[in-house]
Enzyme design. Structure first.
Site, PDB file in Angstrom:
ATOM      1  CD  GLU A  27      -7.020   3.110   0.630  1.00 43.16           C
ATOM      2  OE1 GLU A  27      -7.554   2.451  -0.277  1.00 43.16           O
ATOM      3  OE2 GLU A  27      -6.316   4.122   0.423  1.00 43.16           O
ATOM      4  CD  GLU A  68      -6.993  -3.545  -0.315  1.00 42.55           C
ATOM      5  OE1 GLU A  68      -6.762  -2.441  -0.868  1.00 42.55           O
ATOM      6  OE2 GLU A  68      -7.419  -4.523  -0.937  1.00 42.55           O
ATOM      7  CD  GLU A  75      -4.153   1.783  -4.812  1.00 42.59           C
ATOM      8  OE1 GLU A  75      -4.808   2.367  -3.911  1.00 42.59           O
ATOM      9  OE2 GLU A  75      -4.670   0.972  -5.598  1.00 42.59           O
TER      10      GLU A  75
END
Length: 119
Positions: A27, A68, A75
């Site tokens: 990420e 985050e 996601e």
């Protein structure tokens, strides 16, 4: 019945570290926010302000990292369910992004107020 093993502190810690390592590897946004966190942690230590302000600075900085992480989890779950474009999948991802946006907004405003007041 839940698909979950019996609680074990060491195994659960290893799962958490595995997830953290995966975030760092995959990420980009998490990497950027982690670098910002590493750079700003010493600022909290050395800035001449109250302990309460330092706590607020730390909480908002870590809140950005937590947001985050939450967004990445959302996601991944959405992608697990469907890789096809679906309105609800997009909306779920948008809400995850909103979590990150709001955490960054709170972080920036909090730090700005404290730094302006301190300097």
């Amino acid at each position: 019945m839940r698909n979950q093993p019996k609680y074990n502190f060491f195994k659960n810690t290893s799962y958490a570290l595995k997830g953290l390592i995966d975030l760092i590897k995959t990420e980009t946004s998490f990497k950027i926010e982690l670098i910002i966190t590493i750079i700003l942690l010493p600022v909290i230590i050395f800035i001449d302000t109250t302990l309460t302000n330092k706590a607020l600075m730390f909480i908002t900085l870590m809140g950005m990292i937590l947001a985050e992480t939450t967004n990445s989890a959302i996601e991944r779950v959405v992608d697990l369910v469907t890789l096809e474009h679906h309105d609800m999948a997009g909306r779920a991802k948008d809400v995850g992004s909103a979590i990150v946006f709001l955490s960054i907004f709170i972080f920036v405003i909090t730090w700005a107020i404290i730094l302006i007041d301190t300097l």
